[in-house]
Design a protein around this motif. Structure first.
Motif, PDB file in Angstrom:
ATOM      1  N   TYR A  49       3.290  -2.532   0.208  1.00 17.41           N
ATOM      2  CA  TYR A  49       3.797  -1.311   0.844  1.00 17.41           C
ATOM      3  C   TYR A  49       3.732  -0.142  -0.139  1.00 17.41           C
ATOM      4  O   TYR A  49       3.317   0.966   0.225  1.00 17.41           O
ATOM      5  N   LEU A  50       4.126  -0.386  -1.382  1.00 18.32           N
ATOM      6  CA  LEU A  50       4.069   0.682  -2.387  1.00 18.32           C
ATOM      7  C   LEU A  50       2.631   1.132  -2.638  1.00 18.32           C
ATOM      8  O   LEU A  50       2.372   2.327  -2.799  1.00 18.32           O
ATOM      9  N   GLU A  83       1.598   3.226   0.300  1.00 19.62           N
ATOM     10  CA  GLU A  83       2.264   4.533   0.239  1.00 19.62           C
ATOM     11  C   GLU A  83       1.585   5.430  -0.804  1.00 19.62           C
ATOM     12  O   GLU A  83       1.357   6.612  -0.562  1.00 19.62           O
ATOM     13  N   LYS A  84       1.262   4.848  -1.932  1.00 24.20           N
ATOM     14  CA  LYS A  84       0.657   5.609  -3.027  1.00 24.20           C
ATOM     15  C   LYS A  84      -0.782   6.040  -2.693  1.00 24.20           C
ATOM     16  O   LYS A  84      -1.181   7.154  -2.971  1.00 24.20           O
ATOM     17  N   ASP A  91      -2.085   6.048   0.393  1.00 22.32           N
ATOM     18  CA  ASP A  91      -2.128   6.508   1.775  1.00 22.32           C
ATOM     19  C   ASP A  91      -3.144   5.684   2.582  1.00 22.32           C
ATOM     20  O   ASP A  91      -4.003   6.210   3.271  1.00 22.32           O
ATOM     21  N   PRO A 106      -2.650   2.534   5.042  1.00 24.17           N
ATOM     22  CA  PRO A 106      -1.782   1.553   5.693  1.00 24.17           C
ATOM     23  C   PRO A 106      -2.445   0.187   5.915  1.00 24.17           C
ATOM     24  O   PRO A 106      -1.767  -0.808   6.096  1.00 24.17           O
TER      25      PRO A 106
END
Length: 159
Positions: A109-110, A113-114, A116, A118
């Motif tokens: 997930y990190l 997020e970092k 972009d 998914p």
């Protein structure tokens, strides 16, 4: 059954080779990428090493048990307690692999997020999901084999 089991034994060996190559070449690169993407988590590189190398141990143990299972089939001992035990060990190995990879899902997930991206989260779910499918399949085969052994022993006693 010799040619079929020989083919499967070769396949079991060939399955182990790419995983060994991944452990040698890809895991260090993944650790470095993880360290670059998440510099605030300095120890993430070592976490990647631990998870992948720790999951390789039960993977190879499960391959060994699959090889043993094929040997039992060759010896006409497929319907024996040894086969049930081998399937039980394969099931536990698959659960272990799935658990280890599920522990690092927050880091996927990190990464997503970092970067972009998914899709990285879905990629992180592949190994735990596949391992759980193998665990369930081994559990079903284990119960089925145990039932067949019980029926066989009842028939042996009545005849």
């Amino acid at each position: 059954m010799k040619p079929e089991t020989l083919f499967l034994k070769i396949v079991v060996i060939l399955i182990g080779i790419p995983v060994l190559a991944l452990c040698i070449f890809l895991v260090p690169a993944l650790g470095n990428v993880a360290a670059k993407l998440l510099p605030e988590f300095a120890s993430i590189k070592y976490l990647v090493f631990i998870v992948f190398y720790a999951s390789a141990v039960p993977f190879y143990f499960a391959l060994y048990q699959a090889f043993n299972l094929l040997r039992y089939i060759d010896k006409n001992e497929a319907f024996s307690e040894l086969s049930v035990i081998a399937l039980k060990k394969i099931k536990y190995c698959a659960i272990t692999i799935s658990s280890l990879h599920a522990l690092v899902l927050p880091f996927f997930y990190l990464f997503a997020e970092k970067d972009d991206a998914p899709g990285v989260i879905l990629l992180g779910l592949v190994v735990p999901f596949a391992s759980m499918v193998i665990a369930v399949f081994a559990a079903v085969l284990q119960k089925l084999l145990k039932t067949a052994i019980d029926i066989k022993s009842e028939n042996d006693l009545t005849i």
